[in-house]
Design an enzyme around this catalytic site. Structure first.
Site, PDB file in Angstrom:
ATOM      1  N   ASP A 231      56.678  59.925  59.078  1.00  0.00           N
ATOM      2  CA  ASP A 231      56.013  61.684  58.019  1.00  0.00           C
ATOM      3  C   ASP A 231      54.814  61.205  57.877  1.00  0.00           C
ATOM      4  OD1 ASP A 231      55.738  59.176  56.418  1.00  0.00           O
ATOM      5  OD2 ASP A 231      57.593  59.531  55.281  1.00  0.00           O
TER       6      ASP A 231
ATOM      7  N   ASP B 183      63.516  55.533  44.488  1.00  0.00           N
ATOM      8  CA  ASP B 183      64.395  55.996  44.669  1.00  0.00           C
ATOM      9  C   ASP B 183      65.326  55.285  45.518  1.00  0.00           C
ATOM     10  OD1 ASP B 183      63.564  57.455  46.496  1.00  0.00           O
ATOM     11  OD2 ASP B 183      64.015  59.405  45.357  1.00  0.00           O
TER      12      ASP B 183
ATOM     13  N   HIS C 163      64.628  55.895  49.119  1.00  0.00           N
ATOM     14  CA  HIS C 163      64.825  56.609  49.545  1.00  0.00           C
ATOM     15  C   HIS C 163      63.882  56.258  51.612  1.00  0.00           C
ATOM     16  CE1 HIS C 163      60.146  57.545  48.031  1.00  0.00           C
ATOM     17  NE2 HIS C 163      60.299  56.590  49.301  1.00  0.00           N
TER      18      HIS C 163
ATOM     19  N   GLU D 155      65.382  61.427  50.541  1.00  0.00           N
ATOM     20  CA  GLU D 155      64.960  61.651  49.112  1.00  0.00           C
ATOM     21  C   GLU D 155      66.879  60.987  49.091  1.00  0.00           C
ATOM     22  OE1 GLU D 155      63.463  60.807  47.485  1.00  0.00           O
ATOM     23  OE2 GLU D 155      61.135  61.781  47.616  1.00  0.00           O
TER      24      GLU D 155
HETATM   25  C1  F6R Z   1      55.810  55.852  53.844  1.00  0.00           C
HETATM   26  C2  F6R Z   1      57.459  56.246  53.581  1.00  0.00           C
HETATM   27  C3  F6R Z   1      57.841  56.037  52.903  1.00  0.00           C
HETATM   28  C4  F6R Z   1      57.442  54.882  51.896  1.00  0.00           C
HETATM   29  C5  F6R Z   1      57.525  54.591  50.367  1.00  0.00           C
HETATM   30  C6  F6R Z   1      57.048  53.049  49.688  1.00  0.00           C
HETATM   31  O1  F6R Z   1      55.431  56.692  55.462  1.00  0.00           O
HETATM   32  O2  F6R Z   1      57.612  56.900  54.583  1.00  0.00           O
HETATM   33  O3  F6R Z   1      59.222  55.775  52.508  1.00  0.00           O
HETATM   34  O4  F6R Z   1      57.735  53.784  52.748  1.00  0.00           O
HETATM   35  O5  F6R Z   1      57.658  55.434  49.988  1.00  0.00           O
HETATM   36  O6  F6R Z   1      56.078  53.908  49.644  1.00  0.00           O
HETATM   37  P1  F6R Z   1      55.334  52.250  48.688  1.00  0.00           P
HETATM   38  O7  F6R Z   1      54.892  50.903  50.069  1.00  0.00           O
HETATM   39  O8  F6R Z   1      53.964  52.906  48.440  1.00  0.00           O
HETATM   40  O9  F6R Z   1      56.296  51.762  47.570  1.00  0.00           O
END
Ligand code: F6R
Length: 257
Positions: free
Chosen positions: A67, A136, A138, A143
Site C-alpha cells: 500500500d 482493527d 486490517h 479495513e
Molecule cells: C503496512 C500495512 C498495514 C500494517 C498494519 C500494522 O504496509 O499494510 O496493514 O501492517 O497497520 O502496522 P504496525 O506494524 O505499525 O503495527
C-alpha cells in the site's frame, strides 16, 4: 494456517528474515510482497544483515508493496516509498526497476490501481507476501467490512488506523492522509504464500480474534485461516491471549523436533 510463537520481537524478526531468505535461495527470481509499519522494521534489518553477510542475493527479486498513502509525493519522508528506501531498498542489491509501490500521487487513482494489479499479474503473481496486522484486524489497508473479492483499490482509512499511524506524522492525526491505495483481499489471497507478523501486547486481542475467531469480514485478517499456505509468526506478547492455537503451535513444534 501454521503458527510459530517466538520468545520476543527480535526472535520473530530473525525467523521472518530466515523464511524470506530461504524462499529467495529456493527461487532467486522470487516475487516478494512487502509491508511497512513498525512490525517489519526488524525483519528488514535482519535481511540487510544477511545481505551484507552474502547469505541473500536480491539481484533477480521483484517486490510489490501492499500500500501507499494517497496525496504524498514519493519523496515525502512520510511516504511508504521513503520508508522502503530507508529500511531496505538502499541497503541491498534490489534493482530499482524491480521494486514497486502504488503511486499515491497519481492523477488518475483508479487507473493507477488497475496498473498496479496488472503489474503484479504480469510478474506472475506474488510468491510470498509479508503482512502485518492492524489493531482493527486490517491487512494491507483493508479495513473491517472490506469485501473479499476486491483487488487493488483506493481505500478510506478508519480513524483508529490514522491514530495508530499519527506517530509518523508528528503525532498529528489531521496530518495523516485519509485515503490510501491498497492491494485488496483478493490480491493478497492470490499470493502463493503468506507470512503474517505480529508483536507486542497491543496486538494480542486482535491476533486471537483473527486466528481463533470465526472467519469474518469484520476481521479482515481472519481470511488467512482459509489460505492454503499461511505462516503466522508471533512474539510471546502477541500470542498471550491464544488458547487453542497456542496448544496447536506447541504440538507442531514438538512434531517437527
Ligand atoms: C503496512 C500495512 C498495514 C500494517 C498494519 C500494522 O504496509 O499494510 O496493514 O501492517 O497497520 O502496522 P504496525 O506494524 O505499525 O503495527
Amino acid at each position: 494456517m501454521r503458527l510459530e510463537i517466538l520468545k520476543d520481537e527480535e526472535a520473530m524478526s530473525r525467523r521472518a528474515a530466515e523464511v524470506i531468505a530461504r524462499a529467495v535461495r529456493e527461487k532467486p527470481d522470487l516475487v516478494l510482497g512487502l509491508a511497512t509499519g513498525g512490525t517489519p522494521v526488524g525483519t528488514y534489518r535482519e535481511l540487510v544483515r544477511l545481505y551484507r553477510e552474502g547469505r541473500i542475493d536480491f539481484a533477480r527479486v521483484t517486490t510489490f508493496n501492499l500500500d501507499e498513502y494517497v496525496g504524498l509525493e514519493p519523496h515525502d519522508p512520510r511516504s511508504y516509498h521513503a520508508y522502503m528506501e530507508e529500511h531496505l531498498f538502499r541497503h541491498v542489491n534490489l534493482r530499482p526497476e524491480a521494486t514497486h509501490l502504488p503511486d499515491g500521487w497519481a492523477e488518475d487513482l483508479e487507473a493507477e490501481c488497475r496498473r498496479y494489479e496488472a503489474l503484479i499479474e504480469a510478474a506472475g503473481g506474488i510468491d510470498l507476501q509479508l503482512l502485518g496486522i492492524g489493531r482493527d484486524g486490517h491487512i494491507g489497508f483493508n479495513e473491517p467490512g472490506a469485501r473479499w473479492e476486491q483487488g487493488t483499490r483506493v481505500v478510506r482509512l478508519k480513524p483508529e488506523t490514522r491514530q495508530d499511524n499519527a506517530r509518523y506524522f508528528g503525532g498529528v492525526l489531521e496530518a495523516v492522509p485519509e485515503r490510501a491505495i491498497s492491494m485488496g483481499i483478493r490480491t493478497i489471497m492470490h499470493a502463493r504464500r503468506l507470512l503474517l507478523l505480529a508483536a507486542g501486547p497491543h496486538k494480542a486481542e486482535i491476533v486471537r480474534r483473527a486466528i481463533e475467531g470465526p472467519v469474518s469480514r469484520h476481521v479482515p485478517a481472519s481470511i488467512l485461516q482459509l489460505h492454503p499456505d499461511a505462516l503466522v509468526l508471533l512474539d510471546e506478547c502477541a500470542a498471550s491471549q491464544l488458547t487453542r492455537a497456542r496448544a496447536l503451535a506447541r504440538r507442531q513444534e514438538q512434531a517437527s523436533g
